[in-house]
Design a protein around this motif. Sequence first.
Motif, short mmCIF file in Angstrom:
data_model
loop_
_atom_site.label_atom_id
_atom_site.label_comp_id
_atom_site.label_asym_id
_atom_site.label_seq_id
_atom_site.Cartn_x
_atom_site.Cartn_y
_atom_site.Cartn_z
N ILE A 115 0.77 -1.40 -0.05
CA ILE A 115 0.00 -0.13 -0.19
C ILE A 115 0.70 1.27 -0.06
O ILE A 115 0.47 2.11 -0.78
CB ILE A 115 -0.90 0.03 1.09
N VAL A 116 1.98 1.31 0.78
CA VAL A 116 2.93 2.40 0.71
C VAL A 116 3.30 2.47 -0.38
O VAL A 116 3.47 3.77 -1.11
CB VAL A 116 4.07 2.26 1.76
N CYS A 117 3.94 1.66 -1.23
CA CYS A 117 4.49 1.86 -2.54
C CYS A 117 3.30 2.27 -3.78
O CYS A 117 3.74 3.17 -4.26
CB CYS A 117 4.82 0.37 -3.05
N VAL A 118 2.13 1.80 -3.33
CA VAL A 118 1.16 2.40 -4.26
C VAL A 118 0.82 3.99 -4.18
O VAL A 118 0.74 4.85 -4.98
CB VAL A 118 -0.11 1.44 -4.19
N LEU A 119 0.79 4.24 -3.06
CA LEU A 119 0.57 5.61 -2.45
C LEU A 119 1.56 6.57 -2.92
O LEU A 119 1.49 7.77 -3.47
CB LEU A 119 0.39 5.76 -0.99
N VAL A 120 3.05 6.08 -2.71
CA VAL A 120 3.87 7.04 -3.19
C VAL A 120 4.02 7.30 -4.79
O VAL A 120 4.14 8.11 -5.20
CB VAL A 120 5.59 6.29 -2.80
N ASN A 121 3.75 6.18 -5.21
CA ASN A 121 3.40 6.25 -6.85
C ASN A 121 2.29 7.06 -7.31
O ASN A 121 2.54 7.64 -8.29
CB ASN A 121 3.49 4.68 -7.58
N LYS A 122 1.39 6.96 -6.72
CA LYS A 122 0.08 7.63 -6.85
C LYS A 122 0.32 9.16 -6.59
O LYS A 122 -0.24 10.05 -7.45
CB LYS A 122 -0.95 7.24 -6.15
N PHE A 123 0.95 9.62 -5.42
CA PHE A 123 0.97 11.06 -5.00
C PHE A 123 2.29 11.51 -5.57
O PHE A 123 2.48 12.64 -5.51
CB PHE A 123 0.72 11.18 -3.56
N GLN A 124 3.48 10.81 -5.71
CA GLN A 124 4.83 11.50 -5.81
C GLN A 124 5.11 11.07 -7.19
O GLN A 124 5.94 11.96 -7.89
CB GLN A 124 5.80 10.67 -4.82
N TRP A 125 5.00 10.11 -7.84
CA TRP A 125 6.01 9.69 -9.14
C TRP A 125 4.60 9.26 -9.95
O TRP A 125 5.01 7.98 -10.57
CB TRP A 125 6.82 8.51 -9.10
N GLN A 126 3.39 9.68 -10.17
CA GLN A 126 2.59 9.33 -10.85
C GLN A 126 2.84 9.42 -12.50
O GLN A 126 3.13 10.11 -12.91
CB GLN A 126 1.06 9.92 -10.72
N VAL A 127 2.32 7.99 -13.04
CA VAL A 127 2.49 8.08 -14.50
C VAL A 127 1.08 7.84 -14.84
O VAL A 127 0.60 6.74 -14.94
CB VAL A 127 3.21 6.69 -14.96
N PRO A 128 0.42 8.79 -15.32
CA PRO A 128 -1.11 8.78 -15.41
C PRO A 128 -1.52 7.55 -16.60
O PRO A 128 -2.60 7.19 -16.71
CB PRO A 128 -1.56 9.99 -15.86
N SER A 129 -0.68 7.53 -17.59
CA SER A 129 -0.74 6.66 -18.66
C SER A 129 -0.07 5.08 -18.71
O SER A 129 0.42 4.75 -19.65
CB SER A 129 -0.54 7.52 -19.94
N MET A 130 0.34 4.84 -17.59
CA MET A 130 0.70 3.60 -17.11
C MET A 130 0.29 2.30 -17.90
O MET A 130 0.92 1.76 -18.65
CB MET A 130 0.58 3.08 -15.67
N LEU A 131 -0.98 2.09 -17.98
CA LEU A 131 -1.78 0.80 -18.80
C LEU A 131 -1.53 1.16 -20.30
O LEU A 131 -1.02 0.27 -20.76
CB LEU A 131 -3.13 0.79 -18.38
N PRO A 132 -1.73 2.37 -20.91
CA PRO A 132 -1.18 2.55 -22.25
C PRO A 132 0.23 2.30 -22.49
O PRO A 132 0.82 1.67 -23.70
CB PRO A 132 -1.55 3.98 -22.75
N LEU A 133 0.95 2.72 -21.62
CA LEU A 133 2.54 2.55 -21.87
C LEU A 133 2.87 0.84 -21.47
O LEU A 133 3.54 0.33 -22.27
CB LEU A 133 3.37 3.16 -20.54
N GLU A 134 2.16 0.18 -20.86
CA GLU A 134 2.61 -1.10 -20.77
C GLU A 134 2.07 -2.07 -21.79
O GLU A 134 2.68 -2.97 -22.29
CB GLU A 134 1.72 -1.81 -19.38
N PHE A 135 0.82 -1.49 -22.42
CA PHE A 135 0.11 -2.34 -23.36
C PHE A 135 0.50 -1.66 -24.66
O PHE A 135 0.01 -1.89 -25.76
CB PHE A 135 -1.29 -2.47 -23.14
N ALA A 136 1.55 -0.92 -24.92
CA ALA A 136 1.88 -0.53 -26.42
C ALA A 136 2.06 -1.35 -27.06
O ALA A 136 2.80 -2.34 -26.85
CB ALA A 136 3.09 0.49 -25.95
N HIS A 137 1.93 -1.13 -28.57
CA HIS A 137 2.18 -2.16 -29.52
C HIS A 137 3.63 -1.73 -30.20
O HIS A 137 4.00 -2.62 -31.12
CB HIS A 137 1.21 -2.03 -30.56
N SER A 138 3.89 -0.58 -29.85
CA SER A 138 5.28 -0.14 -30.55
C SER A 138 6.11 0.93 -29.80
O SER A 138 5.69 1.52 -28.72
CB SER A 138 5.03 0.53 -31.87
N ALA A 139 7.15 1.27 -30.13
CA ALA A 139 8.06 2.25 -29.60
C ALA A 139 7.11 3.48 -29.60
O ALA A 139 7.36 4.51 -28.58
CB ALA A 139 9.30 2.44 -29.92
N ASP A 140 6.58 3.88 -30.51
CA ASP A 140 5.96 5.13 -30.73
C ASP A 140 5.01 5.18 -29.78
O ASP A 140 4.70 6.33 -29.10
CB ASP A 140 5.41 5.38 -32.37
#
Length: 163
Positions: A16-41
């Motif tokens: 939970i601490v790791c989730v909260l740190v990422n949510k409030f300090q180092w958030q990547v709002p497009s993480m799922l699109p980044l993970e599921f990307a079909h190309s480098a672009d």
Amino acid sequence: MKKYWIAWTLSLLFTIVCVLVNKFQWQVPSMLPLEFAHSADQMKTAIDKIPAADKYHVLMMNTRWDYGFLIGYSLTALFSFFIFFDVFQLKVRMWVYLLAFITGILDALENAYLYATAVRQQEQFSYFYYWVVRIKWALAIIPALMILMIIGYGLILLLRKRA
């Protein structure tokens, strides 16, 4: 049994601490699109949506904390299995460790690509990465269900004690 519950609670709190740190300090709002990307672009497009001047630094820090998250949820899953097996008085088998850690191992491989992307500031896309992400998400249901089941069981135990 008590030692499993203590270890389970500590690993869940760490997760939970790791989730909260990422949510409030180092958030990547497009993480799922980044993970599921079909190309480098597509990876680049997702990274460009990070609302920070140094997008790659945010991705690097998010990935570092995600390593903590994957360790936390893997341990929580493992202790969930231990509690489950203890409740039903079953012997823990070696395959339990595989089920508890396979998602975390695949997540670590995914993170290696994301970390390399952040360090090199250039998208490190490969079809290995592509399939690791998809297999990870397909297998994530196993630890997620086990953890949720133990949360439910723990709540039932708490409610029964209060009654």
